[in-house]
Design a protein around this motif. Structure first.
Motif, mmCIF file in Angstrom:
data_model
loop_
_atom_site.group_PDB
_atom_site.id
_atom_site.type_symbol
_atom_site.label_atom_id
_atom_site.label_comp_id
_atom_site.label_asym_id
_atom_site.label_seq_id
_atom_site.Cartn_x
_atom_site.Cartn_y
_atom_site.Cartn_z
ATOM 1 N N PRO A 290 25.012 -21.805 -12.806
ATOM 2 C CA PRO A 290 24.147 -22.549 -13.746
ATOM 3 C C PRO A 290 23.452 -23.726 -13.082
ATOM 4 N N ILE A 291 24.112 -24.342 -12.104
ATOM 5 C CA ILE A 291 23.484 -25.461 -11.378
ATOM 6 C C ILE A 291 22.274 -24.959 -10.611
ATOM 7 N N ILE A 292 22.423 -23.810 -9.938
ATOM 8 C CA ILE A 292 21.321 -23.229 -9.166
ATOM 9 C C ILE A 292 20.153 -22.883 -10.087
ATOM 10 N N TYR A 293 20.443 -22.223 -11.208
ATOM 11 C CA TYR A 293 19.380 -21.825 -12.125
ATOM 12 C C TYR A 293 18.682 -23.037 -12.746
ATOM 13 N N CYS A 294 19.442 -24.078 -13.052
ATOM 14 C CA CYS A 294 18.845 -25.252 -13.697
ATOM 15 C C CYS A 294 18.031 -26.092 -12.721
ATOM 16 N N LEU A 295 18.549 -26.292 -11.510
ATOM 17 C CA LEU A 295 17.887 -27.154 -10.544
ATOM 18 C C LEU A 295 16.614 -26.529 -9.985
ATOM 19 N N ARG A 296 16.576 -25.197 -9.892
ATOM 20 C CA ARG A 296 15.446 -24.516 -9.267
ATOM 21 C C ARG A 296 14.500 -23.878 -10.281
ATOM 22 N N ASN A 297 14.692 -24.139 -11.560
ATOM 23 C CA ASN A 297 13.868 -23.502 -12.573
ATOM 24 C C ASN A 297 13.162 -24.554 -13.425
ATOM 25 N N LYS A 298 11.846 -24.582 -13.358
ATOM 26 C CA LYS A 298 11.072 -25.595 -14.072
ATOM 27 C C LYS A 298 11.185 -25.429 -15.577
ATOM 28 N N ASP A 299 11.181 -24.185 -16.066
ATOM 29 C CA ASP A 299 11.256 -23.949 -17.504
ATOM 30 C C ASP A 299 12.561 -24.485 -18.095
ATOM 31 N N VAL A 300 13.676 -24.238 -17.387
ATOM 32 C CA VAL A 300 14.976 -24.716 -17.862
ATOM 33 C C VAL A 300 15.022 -26.237 -17.833
ATOM 34 N N LYS A 301 14.513 -26.829 -16.742
ATOM 35 C CA LYS A 301 14.503 -28.295 -16.636
ATOM 36 C C LYS A 301 13.623 -28.917 -17.720
ATOM 37 N N ASN A 302 12.491 -28.290 -18.009
ATOM 38 C CA ASN A 302 11.610 -28.797 -19.069
ATOM 39 C C ASN A 302 12.277 -28.689 -20.433
ATOM 40 N N ALA A 303 13.010 -27.599 -20.659
ATOM 41 C CA ALA A 303 13.713 -27.417 -21.927
ATOM 42 C C ALA A 303 14.792 -28.482 -22.101
ATOM 43 N N VAL A 304 15.526 -28.774 -21.024
ATOM 44 C CA VAL A 304 16.553 -29.821 -21.066
ATOM 45 C C VAL A 304 15.912 -31.174 -21.332
ATOM 46 N N ARG A 305 14.805 -31.453 -20.645
ATOM 47 C CA ARG A 305 14.108 -32.727 -20.810
ATOM 48 C C ARG A 305 13.599 -32.892 -22.246
ATOM 49 N N LYS A 306 13.076 -31.802 -22.814
ATOM 50 C CA LYS A 306 12.542 -31.842 -24.174
ATOM 51 C C LYS A 306 13.654 -32.132 -25.188
ATOM 52 N N ILE A 307 14.795 -31.484 -25.021
ATOM 53 C CA ILE A 307 15.916 -31.690 -25.947
ATOM 54 C C ILE A 307 16.448 -33.115 -25.832
#
Length: 319
Positions: A290-307
């Motif tokens: 999950p760390i790899i997917y979150c750190l290297r994925n803009k969509d996931v990072k944007n979703a986290v930032r939005k929440i």
């Protein structure tokens, strides 16, 4: 050497998981370490699942598959970690026969399911990069659902036959499993009967699933790389590679340790070394994914930032 070769053929109704033979202080340290890793892993995967459910921007095949992969990861690490953590704290290393067989099934079922999902996720990236104009049609919701059901069904069924065979074996004293969970080779060592035919069948299944899935994933990325190299701009190549980087990393780490552990003759197995190596694919890899997917994925990072922004805004408004 099997239990039969020890000469004691008294039937064993439970097992003693040897785990990590070390000092009490070291076991407490390992207990705290693995407990923290387990809690963080579960929380991270639940976060990914929740993000995919809540954020409409992540309602895409790639992320729906990732959410299912996270569910499999939760089952995979939960099959082994809780008992190991409990044994480190309480030093109660006994596990019942039924619990051991269940652990054996869950570990290989969820592990196999992960392998199949890595193949499907690789295929998803292949379609997205090599056939972008047909992506919506090929990876439509109906087809994505079929691939998801296929991955889950294949993983669950693949573990059924080996589990049924192991459950028919007679196990004798000394009933020590030289591992921190009911793995295949340590469990067979406690059997007091000939297991050669079953070992061969298990090897065939393991080779077909692990190497087969790995080959199909590599095939997808072979086509992807070939397609990317034909992109004229360097910027376009970088963008295409960035969409696959997370998945390639996860595939490399997961399959690297799994192939080393299960695609080899049982005669070469060294249980002490294997316990250390097993930590990587049982505990460390589910934490890293999950760390790899979150750190290297803009969509996931944007979703986290939005929440996080929504939570912060609600907090400020209430104040």
């Amino acid at each position: 050497m099997s239990a039969a070769e020890h000469g004691n053929r008294t039937p064993a109704s439970s097992f003693i998981i040897v785990g990590f033979e070390t000092t009490w202080a070291m076991e407490i340290f390992l207990f705290i370490l693995f407990l923290c890793m387990y809690v963080v892993t579960i929380a991270a995967h639940i976060m990914i699942i929740a993000l995919v459910i809540v954020d409409m921007g992540l309602q895409k095949p790639m992320y729906l598959l990732l959410a299912n992969f996270s569910v499999a990861e939760i089952g995979y690490i939960t099959a082994t970690a809780p008992k190991m953590i409990d044994a480190l704290l309480t030093r109660n290393k006994e596990i019942s026969y039924s619990a051991c067989i269940l652990q054996f099934y869950c570990f290989f079922a969820f592990g196999g399911t992960e392998n199949f999902f890595l193949v499907v996720m690789g295929y998803d990236r292949y379609v997205a990069i090599c056939h972008p104009l047909h992506y919506q049609r090929i990876m439509a919701k109906k087809n994505c659902l079929r691939l998801t059901i296929g991955a889950w069904t294949s993983g669950m069924l693949a573990s059924t036959s080996p589990t049924l065979w192991v459950s028919t074996l007679n196990f004798c004293y000394p009933n020590y499993i030289e591992h921190f969970f009911c793995d295949y080779a340590p469990l067979l060592k406690v059997a007091c009967e000939d297991t050669s035919k079953g070992e061969f069948a298990f090897t065939v299944v393991s080779w077909n699933i692990i190497l087969g899935c790995f080959f199909l994933t590599l095939l997808s990325y072979g086509f992807i790389i070939f397609h990317i190299l034909k992109i004229p701009s360097v910027e376009g190549q970088k963008k295409a590679f960035s969409t696959c980087a997370s998945h390639i990393t996860v595939v490399s780490i997961f399959n690297g340790t799994i192939i080393f552990m299960y695609i080899r003759p049982t005669s070469t197995i060294r249980f002490t070394t294997d316990r250390v190596i097993s930590i990587f694919y049982c505990i460390v890899t589910p934490l890293m994914n999950p760390i790899i997917y979150c750190l290297r994925n803009k969509d996931v990072k944007n979703a986290v930032r939005k929440i996080l922004q929504n939570i912060l805004c609600r907090y400020i408004i209430r104040k």
